[in-house]
Design a protein around this motif. Structure first.
Motif, PDB file in Angstrom:
ATOM      1  N   THR A 170       0.850  -1.186   0.000  1.00 42.58           N
ATOM      2  CA  THR A 170       0.000   0.000   0.000  1.00 42.58           C
ATOM      3  C   THR A 170       0.886   1.238   0.000  1.00 42.58           C
ATOM      4  OG1 THR A 170      -1.768  -1.140   1.190  1.00 42.58           O
ATOM      5  CG2 THR A 170      -1.786   1.272   1.230  1.00 42.58           C
ATOM      6  N   ILE A 171       0.682   2.109  -0.976  1.00 46.34           N
ATOM      7  CA  ILE A 171       1.489   3.319  -1.125  1.00 46.34           C
ATOM      8  C   ILE A 171       0.681   4.513  -0.624  1.00 46.34           C
ATOM      9  CG2 ILE A 171       2.856   4.736  -2.692  1.00 46.34           C
ATOM     10  CD1 ILE A 171       3.755   1.809  -2.482  1.00 46.34           C
ATOM     11  N   GLU A 172       1.225   5.224   0.328  1.00 51.73           N
ATOM     12  CA  GLU A 172       0.533   6.387   0.863  1.00 51.73           C
ATOM     13  C   GLU A 172       0.512   7.524  -0.159  1.00 51.73           C
ATOM     14  OE1 GLU A 172       2.254   7.528   4.551  1.00 51.73           O
ATOM     15  OE2 GLU A 172       1.749   5.637   5.559  1.00 51.73           O
ATOM     16  N   ARG A 173      -0.473   8.378  -0.033  1.00 48.72           N
ATOM     17  CA  ARG A 173      -0.600   9.512  -0.950  1.00 48.72           C
ATOM     18  C   ARG A 173       0.637  10.404  -0.907  1.00 48.72           C
ATOM     19  NH1 ARG A 173      -5.671   8.423   1.055  1.00 48.72           N
ATOM     20  NH2 ARG A 173      -7.387   8.351  -0.470  1.00 48.72           N
ATOM     21  N   GLU A 191      -2.136  15.992  -1.100  1.00 49.52           N
ATOM     22  CA  GLU A 191      -2.416  14.615  -0.723  1.00 49.52           C
ATOM     23  C   GLU A 191      -3.811  14.178  -1.150  1.00 49.52           C
ATOM     24  OE1 GLU A 191      -1.485  13.573   3.321  1.00 49.52           O
ATOM     25  OE2 GLU A 191       0.088  15.098   3.407  1.00 49.52           O
ATOM     26  N   ARG A 192      -4.730  15.103  -1.199  1.00 47.56           N
ATOM     27  CA  ARG A 192      -6.095  14.753  -1.573  1.00 47.56           C
ATOM     28  C   ARG A 192      -6.314  14.828  -3.074  1.00 47.56           C
ATOM     29  NH1 ARG A 192      -8.001  11.330   1.825  1.00 47.56           N
ATOM     30  NH2 ARG A 192      -7.595  11.975   3.972  1.00 47.56           N
ATOM     31  N   THR A 193      -5.698  15.813  -3.707  1.00 48.61           N
ATOM     32  CA  THR A 193      -5.925  15.940  -5.156  1.00 48.61           C
ATOM     33  C   THR A 193      -5.232  14.825  -5.930  1.00 48.61           C
ATOM     34  OG1 THR A 193      -4.095  17.533  -5.259  1.00 48.61           O
ATOM     35  CG2 THR A 193      -6.313  18.431  -5.139  1.00 48.61           C
ATOM     36  N   ILE A 194      -4.375  14.026  -5.268  1.00 49.05           N
ATOM     37  CA  ILE A 194      -3.812  12.849  -5.947  1.00 49.05           C
ATOM     38  C   ILE A 194      -4.943  11.894  -6.310  1.00 49.05           C
ATOM     39  CG2 ILE A 194      -3.430  11.539  -3.818  1.00 49.05           C
ATOM     40  CD1 ILE A 194      -1.120  11.539  -6.872  1.00 49.05           C
ATOM     41  N   ASP A 195      -6.050  11.963  -5.536  1.00 51.66           N
ATOM     42  CA  ASP A 195      -7.207  11.118  -5.831  1.00 51.66           C
ATOM     43  C   ASP A 195      -7.773  11.422  -7.214  1.00 51.66           C
ATOM     44  OD1 ASP A 195      -6.817  10.169  -3.309  1.00 51.66           O
ATOM     45  OD2 ASP A 195      -8.473  11.279  -2.401  1.00 51.66           O
ATOM     46  N   VAL A 196      -7.691  12.692  -7.619  1.00 53.54           N
ATOM     47  CA  VAL A 196      -8.191  13.072  -8.945  1.00 53.54           C
ATOM     48  C   VAL A 196      -7.375  12.379 -10.031  1.00 53.54           C
ATOM     49  CG1 VAL A 196      -8.552  14.997 -10.541  1.00 53.54           C
ATOM     50  CG2 VAL A 196      -9.012  15.299  -8.081  1.00 53.54           C
ATOM     51  N   HIS A 197      -6.053  12.346  -9.857  1.00 58.32           N
ATOM     52  CA  HIS A 197      -5.194  11.686 -10.829  1.00 58.32           C
ATOM     53  C   HIS A 197      -5.483  10.191 -10.886  1.00 58.32           C
ATOM     54  CE1 HIS A 197      -2.440  15.089 -11.709  1.00 58.32           C
ATOM     55  NE2 HIS A 197      -2.804  15.480 -10.508  1.00 58.32           N
ATOM     56  N   VAL A 198      -5.747   9.594  -9.751  1.00 57.25           N
ATOM     57  CA  VAL A 198      -6.065   8.170  -9.717  1.00 57.25           C
ATOM     58  C   VAL A 198      -7.394   7.908 -10.410  1.00 57.25           C
ATOM     59  CG1 VAL A 198      -6.576   6.193  -8.227  1.00 57.25           C
ATOM     60  CG2 VAL A 198      -4.694   7.728  -7.657  1.00 57.25           C
ATOM     61  N   ARG A 213      -6.239  -0.480  -6.488  1.00 55.18           N
ATOM     62  CA  ARG A 213      -7.152  -0.596  -5.355  1.00 55.18           C
ATOM     63  C   ARG A 213      -6.950   0.556  -4.363  1.00 55.18           C
ATOM     64  NH1 ARG A 213      -9.557  -5.502  -5.402  1.00 55.18           N
ATOM     65  NH2 ARG A 213      -8.591  -7.141  -6.688  1.00 55.18           N
ATOM     66  N   THR A 214      -8.050   0.981  -3.784  1.00 51.09           N
ATOM     67  CA  THR A 214      -8.000   2.009  -2.741  1.00 51.09           C
ATOM     68  C   THR A 214      -7.926   1.355  -1.370  1.00 51.09           C
ATOM     69  OG1 THR A 214      -9.314   3.554  -4.072  1.00 51.09           O
ATOM     70  CG2 THR A 214      -9.197   3.968  -1.706  1.00 51.09           C
ATOM     71  N   VAL A 215      -6.984   1.778  -0.580  1.00 52.80           N
ATOM     72  CA  VAL A 215      -6.915   1.341   0.817  1.00 52.80           C
ATOM     73  C   VAL A 215      -7.390   2.528   1.643  1.00 52.80           C
ATOM     74  CG1 VAL A 215      -5.440   0.486   2.669  1.00 52.80           C
ATOM     75  CG2 VAL A 215      -4.978  -0.182   0.300  1.00 52.80           C
ATOM     76  N   ARG A 216      -8.589   2.436   2.116  1.00 56.04           N
ATOM     77  CA  ARG A 216      -9.257   3.581   2.740  1.00 56.04           C
ATOM     78  C   ARG A 216      -8.413   4.186   3.854  1.00 56.04           C
ATOM     79  NH1 ARG A 216     -14.232   5.323   2.229  1.00 56.04           N
ATOM     80  NH2 ARG A 216     -14.845   3.407   1.126  1.00 56.04           N
ATOM     81  N   GLY A 217      -8.243   5.507   3.774  1.00 52.93           N
ATOM     82  CA  GLY A 217      -7.520   6.236   4.792  1.00 52.93           C
ATOM     83  C   GLY A 217      -6.012   6.147   4.691  1.00 52.93           C
ATOM     84  N   VAL A 218      -5.519   5.389   3.713  1.00 57.91           N
ATOM     85  CA  VAL A 218      -4.068   5.222   3.591  1.00 57.91           C
ATOM     86  C   VAL A 218      -3.570   5.643   2.214  1.00 57.91           C
ATOM     87  CG1 VAL A 218      -2.120   3.639   3.806  1.00 57.91           C
ATOM     88  CG2 VAL A 218      -4.157   3.311   5.229  1.00 57.91           C
TER      89      VAL A 218
END
Length: 242
Positions: A170-173, A191-198, A213-218
């Protein structure tokens, strides 16, 4: 006497605290050699360098050192001559018995561009690339979905490749941002806008989006899937750090 060094004796009034002899010279101060002229593509600029070291653990042990010891010594030296320089070290791994010079094996394992270019003719043609529903072709920097190339941007491929090379971890943001974007760069996401790229990457993976895969909170993780084939080309890249 021009361009000669003289030993000049002090007068009798010289303080006893002064040395008995003083070196006097009229030689000019040495001038650092000019940097060699670089022929770079227009619009580009050097941002650093890579030093490829061909030296396996057996040879290191025979010399009384380890690969980690060598890396630490190089980092200390760099810290002295260029304190602002940033470093990243990774170990190159290859199949046991791989022939050729150590440094050439290392360059191919880490996909150094000129080394890969020289061996491109030896690679299998595109039609012979290992087939699967999803082919992540590290050697050619592309993703093939059901036989069609996915229109990933360079950064999207880098993001997927980073996860693939760390399969099962699991790779942290924060790690994704710091590893894939220049610190302080104008395009560096938070750290949050990396979600947009994903999300954009997943959208282009279509029905295979769950390979990321998303590892919630990590953060995020790539798990090997029966439908996925990874083509490393020459050598096997390793994400291991010193």
């Amino acid at each position: 006497m021009s361009n000669t060094a003289l030993l000049e004796r002090p007068s009798t009034t010289t303080s006893p605290a002064r040395p008995a002899l003083r070196l006097v010279t009229d030689r000019p101060a040495p001038v650092a050699p000019a940097a060699p002229e670089r022929h770079l593509p227009a619009g580009t600029t050097p941002r650093g360098f890579a030093l490829y070291v061909g030296f396996d653990e057996i040879k290191a042990a025979a010399s009384g050192v380890s690969l980690g010891t060598i890396v630490d010594a190089l980092r200390r030296t760099l810290a002295e001559v260029a304190p602002a320089a940033e470093t990243y070290a990774t170990v190159a791994i290859a199949a046991q018995g791989t022939g050729g010079r150590d440094v050439d094996v290392v360059r191919l394992a880490l996909h150094e561009p000129s080394a890969v270019a020289r061996t491109r003719a030896e690679e299998e043609p595109d039609d012979d690339v290992a087939t699967g529903h999803v082919v992540v072709d590290i050697s050619r920097k592309r993703v093939v979905l059901d036989g069609e190339s996915a229109a990933l941007t360079f950064k999207e491929f880098e993001l997927l490749q980073y996860l693939v090379l760390r399969e099962g971890r699991t790779i942290e943001r924060t790690e994704l941002v710091s590893s894939l974007w220049q610190t302080g760069g104008v395009d560096a996401p938070g750290e949050r806008t990396i979600d947009v790229h994903v999300r954009r990457l997943r959208a282009k993976l279509g029905r295979y989006e769950d390979i990321v895969r998303t590892v919630r909170g990590v953060g995020y993780r790539f798990d090997r899937h029966a439908d996925v084939v990874i083509n490393y080309g020459h050598g096997t890249p390793s994400p291991d750090r010193f």
